[in-house]
Design an enzyme around this catalytic site. Structure first.
Site, PDB file in Angstrom:
ATOM      1  N   SER A 320       0.811  -1.206   0.000  1.00 18.75           N
ATOM      2  CA  SER A 320       0.000   0.000   0.000  1.00 18.75           C
ATOM      3  C   SER A 320       0.852   1.267   0.000  1.00 18.75           C
ATOM      4  O   SER A 320       1.513   1.573  -0.983  1.00 18.75           O
ATOM      5  CB  SER A 320      -0.954  -0.045   1.204  1.00 18.75           C
ATOM      6  OG  SER A 320      -1.966   0.926   1.098  1.00 18.75           O
ATOM      7  N   LYS A 345      -0.962  -3.879  -3.218  1.00 16.57           N
ATOM      8  CA  LYS A 345      -2.258  -3.282  -2.846  1.00 16.57           C
ATOM      9  C   LYS A 345      -2.320  -1.893  -3.454  1.00 16.57           C
ATOM     10  O   LYS A 345      -1.604  -0.986  -3.031  1.00 16.57           O
ATOM     11  CB  LYS A 345      -2.435  -3.211  -1.334  1.00 16.57           C
ATOM     12  CG  LYS A 345      -3.775  -2.603  -0.916  1.00 16.57           C
ATOM     13  CD  LYS A 345      -3.924  -2.564   0.596  1.00 16.57           C
ATOM     14  CE  LYS A 345      -5.282  -1.985   0.997  1.00 16.57           C
ATOM     15  NZ  LYS A 345      -5.421  -0.554   0.695  1.00 16.57           N
ATOM     16  N   GLN A 349      -9.095   3.211   0.680  1.00 21.63           N
ATOM     17  CA  GLN A 349     -10.402   3.035   1.306  1.00 21.63           C
ATOM     18  C   GLN A 349     -10.825   4.294   2.059  1.00 21.63           C
ATOM     19  O   GLN A 349      -9.987   5.056   2.548  1.00 21.63           O
ATOM     20  CB  GLN A 349     -10.383   1.857   2.291  1.00 21.63           C
ATOM     21  CG  GLN A 349     -10.403   0.499   1.640  1.00 21.63           C
ATOM     22  CD  GLN A 349      -9.108   0.174   0.904  1.00 21.63           C
ATOM     23  OE1 GLN A 349      -8.012   0.417   1.413  1.00 21.63           O
ATOM     24  NE2 GLN A 349      -9.233  -0.369  -0.300  1.00 21.63           N
TER      25      GLN A 349
END
Length: 490
Positions: A320, A345, A349
């Site tokens: 991420s 990733k 979100q």
């Protein structure tokens, strides 16, 4: 009044409430304009309101099927069913249909527990987890955490907690089973890629370290190299990074290594602030793609690049925000990446409150590298691949019977690699328990004040594993860091 009509009224009331809020905003906006007529902004708002109304009508038509299902279950199921249970199940079902492990629903009780755990000074095992293909999966253990000390690794899949299967649980239900008070013990059964049988890993929960930035200098080839390790991106990470960077620059460092191994990611604004230290304003450091497919490029206000080389280090636990950082440094500045392929990733979100204490965390955006590449489920390949010594990849062992001379077994291969990593000489690492392996086991047992039997029982296996973990945590034989230091000091 029938239950079907009642449910329909509730849905309409909620929908009209949302539309009413939007209409009220439009009204107050127009009220603030001049008396000469409707402004262009007001016209845009009215146009958007019309689109919202049309979308609402379409969605109401689709929702009739959900209402029908609700009524059928309530009126025909053999046992009494709680209305709230059906509503919660419908929400969970919609999110599960997305097949996105990062979009989840937390009901009021789960959200309260989650908030309490956040406020409780982070006690647990210290590992970032995700739902991958329906399995609770370790993204990365946190540096110096109980999970790291016990030997959990990225991509370990948790099968059970204290003997209770986690199959069928959502991510937060599983996490609640794993977490616990400092000093308490938990036994995780995990499936590890490349290992045939499940492993049982016993972990003593503890307070999880909150520090995310570690820095030091190393002298390599007559040059002073700064090393900054980032363990995650949480609040104040960017501020602490800036302080560490300034301190290293004040010492006159000739190059920088940024160590992101085992960093599972975190807050997007933090990694953005860090990138603003390195990426000049003429190049984007990140792109964000919204649900409509629109891409927005983000730039810093930095006038020029640093005058020293920079190398990043990654592994399978780098995910991420870590990938955002290394992707930007590589594509925008052509800085090298050392190590192994990252986790992969590429989504962002956001949380949306449901108004009753429950929350939906939903994937809202894709993040893209400066060149517009999406690394989701692909990861980032290092420009310089470098693995760690074999003993870094050994596994905990559960032995029903001791391993002894003249046997052949995968567990014996594991033991031989550990012994070799600790400086003993089994002469081979193919899983055959030869005389040299027996002598190496005896020497290890003698050095550790164990019963000298030449056999590997569970006690010897545990001490072997502990010794390996301690050596790894001490940073010995860190080939990836050594390679990064070599590159940056050239």
């Amino acid at each position: 009044m029938s239950k079907r009509i009642l449910v329909l009224i509730l849905i309409v009331a909620i929908a009209l409430g949302a539309a009413g809020t939007y209409a009220g905003l439009a009204f107050f906006a127009s009220g603030s304009s001049s008396d000469s007529g409707i402004s262009s902004d007001d016209q845009n708002l009215l146009s958007q309101l019309s689109e919202q109304q049309q979308s609402l009508e379409e969605n109401m038509g689709k929702m009739s099927k959900v209402v029908d299902a609700f009524s059928i279950i309530q009126e025909n199921y053999v046992e009494e069913v709680d209305d709230q249970q059906l509503v919660e199940g419908a929400i969970n079902g919609m999110l599960e249909s997305l097949e996105d492990p990062y979009s989840v629903y937390m009901d009021q009780e789960t959200m309260e527990q989650f908030n309490e755990q956040i406020e409780a000074s982070f006690e647990g095992i210290g590992a970032e987890v995700s739902m991958v293909d329906g399995n609770v999966t370790i993204v990365s253990p946190i540096k110096d955490s109980p999970a790291e000390k016990a030997g959990l690794k990225p991509n370990d899949q948790i099968l059970s907690v204290d003997g209770e299967s986690v199959e069928g649980l959502d991510l937060y239900e599983a996490v609640n089973k794993i977490r616990g008070e400092k000093g308490s013990e938990v036994v995780l059964e995990v499936s590890r890629p490349g290992v045939d049988d499940p492993l049982e890993i016993e972990i003593t929960r503890d307070s999880i370290p909150l520090e995310t930035v570690y820095s030091e200098t190393k002298e390599v080839n007559g040059k002073t190299i700064g090393v900054i390790e980032l363990t995650s991106f949480s609040e104040n990470t960017a501020t602490d990074f800036k302080k560490a960077l300034t301190n290293l620059e004040d010492k006159g460092m000739d190059g920088l290594v940024i160590d992101l191994r085992g960093n599972p990611g975190g807050l997007l604004p933090e990694v953005e602030e860090i990138l603003k230290n390195f990426i000049p304003s003429d190049k984007p450091y990140l792109q964000i793609e919204d649900p409509s497919g629109k891409k927005t490029r983000y730039f810093s206000e930095l006038e020029s690049a640093k005058g020293y080389p920079i190398v990043s280090v990654i592994d399978g636990g780098s995910a991420s925000a870590s990938e955002i950082l290394v992707g930007a440094l590589n594509e925008a500045m052509d800085y090298d990446i050392v190590g192994e392929k990252s986790f992969g990733k590429g989504t962002v979100q956001q949380t949306v409150s449901m108004g009753d204490g429950s929350t939906i965390k939903i994937t809202r955006f894709k993040w893209l590298t400066p060149d517009g590449n999406w690394i989701h489920e692909k990861g980032i390949e290092p420009t310089v691949e470098q693995k760690m010594p074999d003993y870094y990849y050994t596994n905990p062992m559960q032995l029903e019977e001791p391993l002894s001379y003249n046997q052949s077994d995968d567990q014996i291969e594991n033991v031989q690699i550990m012994l070799e990593g600790l400086g003993y000489e089994p002469e081979r690492t193919d899983g055959y328990f030869n005389e040299a392996t027996k002598s190496a086991v005896e020497a290890f047992q003698s050095d550790q004040d164990l019963d000298v039997t030449g056999e590997v029982d569970q006690k010897t296996a545990e001490v072997l594993q502990t010794s390996i973990v301690e050596k790894i945590r001490d940073g010995q034989d860190d080939k990836q860091l050594e390679k990064a230091l070599e590159i940056v000091s050239q």
